[in-house]
Scaffold this motif. Structure first.
Motif, mmCIF file in Angstrom:
data_model
loop_
_atom_site.group_PDB
_atom_site.id
_atom_site.type_symbol
_atom_site.label_atom_id
_atom_site.label_comp_id
_atom_site.label_asym_id
_atom_site.label_seq_id
_atom_site.Cartn_x
_atom_site.Cartn_y
_atom_site.Cartn_z
ATOM 1 N N TYR A 54 35.506 36.963 31.793
ATOM 2 C CA TYR A 54 35.362 36.950 30.333
ATOM 3 C C TYR A 54 36.386 37.866 29.677
ATOM 4 N N PRO A 55 37.681 37.614 29.937
ATOM 5 C CA PRO A 55 38.707 38.534 29.418
ATOM 6 C C PRO A 55 38.697 38.621 27.895
ATOM 7 N N GLY A 56 38.319 37.531 27.242
ATOM 8 C CA GLY A 56 38.375 37.490 25.775
ATOM 9 C C GLY A 56 37.576 38.604 25.139
ATOM 10 N N ILE A 57 36.334 38.778 25.574
ATOM 11 C CA ILE A 57 35.477 39.776 24.919
ATOM 12 C C ILE A 57 35.887 41.197 25.319
ATOM 13 N N PHE A 58 36.333 41.375 26.565
ATOM 14 C CA PHE A 58 36.771 42.711 26.974
ATOM 15 C C PHE A 58 38.043 43.117 26.224
ATOM 16 N N ALA A 59 38.853 42.119 25.887
ATOM 17 C CA ALA A 59 40.095 42.413 25.171
ATOM 18 C C ALA A 59 39.823 42.925 23.754
ATOM 19 N N THR A 60 38.699 42.531 23.168
ATOM 20 C CA THR A 60 38.417 42.931 21.786
ATOM 21 C C THR A 60 37.664 44.268 21.697
ATOM 22 N N ALA A 61 37.254 44.831 22.828
ATOM 23 C CA ALA A 61 36.428 46.040 22.817
ATOM 24 C C ALA A 61 37.214 47.273 22.376
ATOM 25 N N ASP A 62 36.549 48.132 21.600
ATOM 26 C CA ASP A 62 37.109 49.454 21.308
ATOM 27 C C ASP A 62 36.700 50.443 22.383
ATOM 28 N N VAL A 63 35.577 50.134 23.039
ATOM 29 C CA VAL A 63 35.073 50.988 24.116
ATOM 30 C C VAL A 63 34.216 50.117 25.031
ATOM 31 N N VAL A 64 34.252 50.407 26.316
ATOM 32 C CA VAL A 64 33.468 49.626 27.275
ATOM 33 C C VAL A 64 32.491 50.552 27.992
ATOM 34 N N ILE A 65 31.248 50.084 28.096
ATOM 35 C CA ILE A 65 30.205 50.837 28.785
ATOM 36 C C ILE A 65 29.842 50.084 30.050
ATOM 37 N N LEU A 66 29.899 50.769 31.172
ATOM 38 C CA LEU A 66 29.387 50.187 32.416
ATOM 39 C C LEU A 66 28.068 50.897 32.702
ATOM 40 N N THR A 67 26.974 50.147 32.542
ATOM 41 C CA THR A 67 25.666 50.775 32.697
ATOM 42 C C THR A 67 25.015 50.362 34.034
ATOM 43 N N LYS A 68 23.829 50.870 34.259
ATOM 44 C CA LYS A 68 23.109 50.707 35.532
ATOM 45 C C LYS A 68 23.916 51.320 36.681
ATOM 46 N N ALA A 69 24.566 52.435 36.396
ATOM 47 C CA ALA A 69 25.338 53.140 37.426
ATOM 48 C C ALA A 69 24.417 53.623 38.546
ATOM 49 N N ASP A 70 23.130 53.816 38.229
ATOM 50 C CA ASP A 70 22.180 54.291 39.257
ATOM 51 C C ASP A 70 21.998 53.287 40.388
ATOM 52 N N ILE A 71 22.327 52.002 40.130
ATOM 53 C CA ILE A 71 22.158 51.008 41.199
ATOM 54 C C ILE A 71 23.505 50.406 41.620
ATOM 55 N N LEU A 72 24.567 51.157 41.350
ATOM 56 C CA LEU A 72 25.920 50.707 41.682
ATOM 57 C C LEU A 72 26.067 50.343 43.168
ATOM 58 N N GLU A 73 25.524 51.188 44.041
ATOM 59 C CA GLU A 73 25.654 50.949 45.491
ATOM 60 C C GLU A 73 24.898 49.697 45.922
ATOM 61 N N VAL A 74 23.705 49.534 45.361
ATOM 62 C CA VAL A 74 22.885 48.376 45.729
ATOM 63 C C VAL A 74 23.666 47.075 45.548
ATOM 64 N N PHE A 75 24.434 47.021 44.464
ATOM 65 C CA PHE A 75 25.170 45.792 44.156
ATOM 66 C C PHE A 75 26.594 45.807 44.714
ATOM 67 N N GLU A 76 26.886 46.807 45.550
ATOM 68 C CA GLU A 76 28.217 46.932 46.140
ATOM 69 C C GLU A 76 29.288 46.720 45.079
ATOM 70 N N PHE A 77 29.076 47.405 43.975
ATOM 71 C CA PHE A 77 29.953 47.258 42.826
ATOM 72 C C PHE A 77 31.266 47.990 43.076
ATOM 73 N N ASP A 78 32.365 47.249 42.988
ATOM 74 C CA ASP A 78 33.697 47.823 43.219
ATOM 75 C C ASP A 78 34.246 48.310 41.874
ATOM 76 N N ARG A 79 34.047 49.586 41.624
ATOM 77 C CA ARG A 79 34.402 50.147 40.323
ATOM 78 C C ARG A 79 35.898 50.061 40.040
ATOM 79 N N GLU A 80 36.689 50.276 41.090
ATOM 80 C CA GLU A 80 38.140 50.235 40.914
ATOM 81 C C GLU A 80 38.607 48.835 40.498
ATOM 82 N N TYR A 81 38.011 47.831 41.123
ATOM 83 C CA TYR A 81 38.345 46.439 40.824
ATOM 84 C C TYR A 81 37.993 46.120 39.370
ATOM 85 N N PHE A 82 36.826 46.562 38.960
ATOM 86 C CA PHE A 82 36.374 46.366 37.571
ATOM 87 C C PHE A 82 37.347 47.040 36.608
#
Ligand SMILES: Nc1nc2c(ncn2[C@@H]2O[C@H](COP(=O)(O)OP(=O)(O)O)[C@@H](O)[C@H]2O)c(=O)[nH]1
Ligand SMILES: [Mg+2]
Ligand SMILES: [Zn+2]
Lengths: 220, 120
Positions: free
Chosen positions: A150-178
């Motif tokens: 969804y590049p369109g909406i991320f391109a219009t953001a003034d600030v981006v929040i990545l939430t649910k950081a407490d379960i980042l590991e559970v979802f094997e979320f690759d923060r660097e990739y994001f």
């Protein structure tokens, strides 16, 4: 005969967005448009933010997301003024809906207005509301490929929040990739990694938010 | 779904323009839409056919000029067009450091009217 067209497609919406912006400015209201997928954690994030505000900053909420698991009542129980907008099945808020909700608030008593848009990453960014800040909320549970999909909406953001950081590991979320995906489409928006549930990271976000608000009110 | 209000906007602007130029019937609308706007041509045409009934734009053909977004590789400098979902790697050097721009166009370039016959 071919006629060139100068007037633009969402002029009607944009004009009312400009009126809203003016109304916010006159009343010293710093308004945020929060956009995210359904269930991303917008409402939880708004509540966590409100909990971390200094006592002299007065918040209010426009709730546009009917599908939320936390409704306007939860917000109003905290003594925060809240208006629920029924979009009638629409997939985004528009400027007239926001305008029509404003008379229900004592605007001069509001410093920060959180507008929770309908849960949708596709279209809300086309419809300006007149807010000072566009906030895109994404969660670790949704996966790290959101900015690529969804590049369109991320391109219009003034600030981006990545939430649910407490379960980042559970979802094997690759923060660097994001972050790389976000950076590719938007070089300006800072990223705050938070948990609406535990409150982690909220202080840093609130400090940044209040700083932006100071810049805004100083310019009025 | 968001194409409905967008299409309403297209119709309104097209009708106003035709009105200003003498009230001719609209035969075509030329749109420019970037790939980053997530607006789907078929949905716009679908809503347009419904919304335009009984107006001076009934039966008008919508022409879409799609504009791709541009990717630039920050490592090898390769520039190429992209459409979402984005490939996270440069096709030339496999770098993951890219910069995406453009594709945000969203406007009516022109309308075509039948100036032989007035009415609507
Ligand atoms: N683990 C975890 N769950 C969260 C967090 N924020 C929200 N949730 C949960 O995610 C679900 C959706 O949250 P909600 O705030 O209603 O999302 P919204 O639809 O974007 O407003 C609820 O079950 C929340 O309890 C978080 O930071 N961590
Ligand atoms: Mg919600
Ligand atoms: Zn490259």
């Amino acid at each position: 005969m071919k006629i060139p067209v100068v007037k633009q497609i969402l002029t009607g919406n944009d004009q009312i967005a400009a009126e809203n912006e003016q109304t916010f400015r006159e009343n010293g209201v710093f308004a945020l448009n929060l956009m995210a997928a359904p269930g991303a954690g917008k409402t939880t994030f708004i509540l966590a933010t409100i909990d971390h505000l200094p006592a002299d900053v007065r918040p209010a909420v426009i709730e546009g997301d009917l599908a939320s698991t936390i409704d306007a009542d939860t917000i109003s129980q905290r003594g925060v003024p809240v208006i629920q907008i029924n979009t009638g099945g629409g997939c985004h808020l528009d400027a007239p809906m926001v305008r029509n909700s404003l008379p229900h608030f004592a605007l001069s008593d509001i410093d920060l207005l959180f507008i929770e848009n309908v849960g949708n990453l596709v279209c809300p960014s086309n419809f300006k509301l007149g807010t000072a800040l566009s906030v895109v909320v994404s969660s670790t549970a949704e996966g790290h490929d959101k900015p690529y999909k969804y590049p369109g909406i991320f391109a219009t953001a003034d600030v981006v929040i990545l939430t649910k950081a407490d379960i980042l590991e559970v979802f094997e979320f690759d923060r660097e990739y994001f972050e790389r995906g976000l950076k590719a489409v938007n070089q300006h928006a800072p990223l705050f990694v938070v948990s609406g549930r535990t409150g982690a990271g909220i202080d840093a976000w609130v400090a940044w938010l209040l700083d932006r608000r100071r810049g805004y009110t100083a310019a009025i | 779904m968001h194409e409905l209000p967008v299409t309403q906007g297209i119709l309104t602007v097209a009708l106003e323009t035709a009105e200003q130029y003498g009230g001719y019937r609209i035969t075509a609308i030329n749109l420019v839409i970037g790939d980053m706007t997530s607006i789907v041509d078929d949905s716009v045409q679908f809503y347009f056919d419904a919304l335009s009934q009984g107006t001076a734009a009934e039966g008008a053909k919508l022409h879409f000029r799609r504009e791709a977004a541009a990717a630039k590789c920050l490592e090898c400098g390769h520039e190429y067009p992209v459409t979402p979902p984005l490939n996270p790697f440069c096709p030339q050097c496999d770098s993951a450091f890219l910069q995406i721009s453009g594709g945000k166009e969203f406007f009516i370039e022109s309308i075509e009217v039948d100036d032989e016959n007035t009415g609507g």
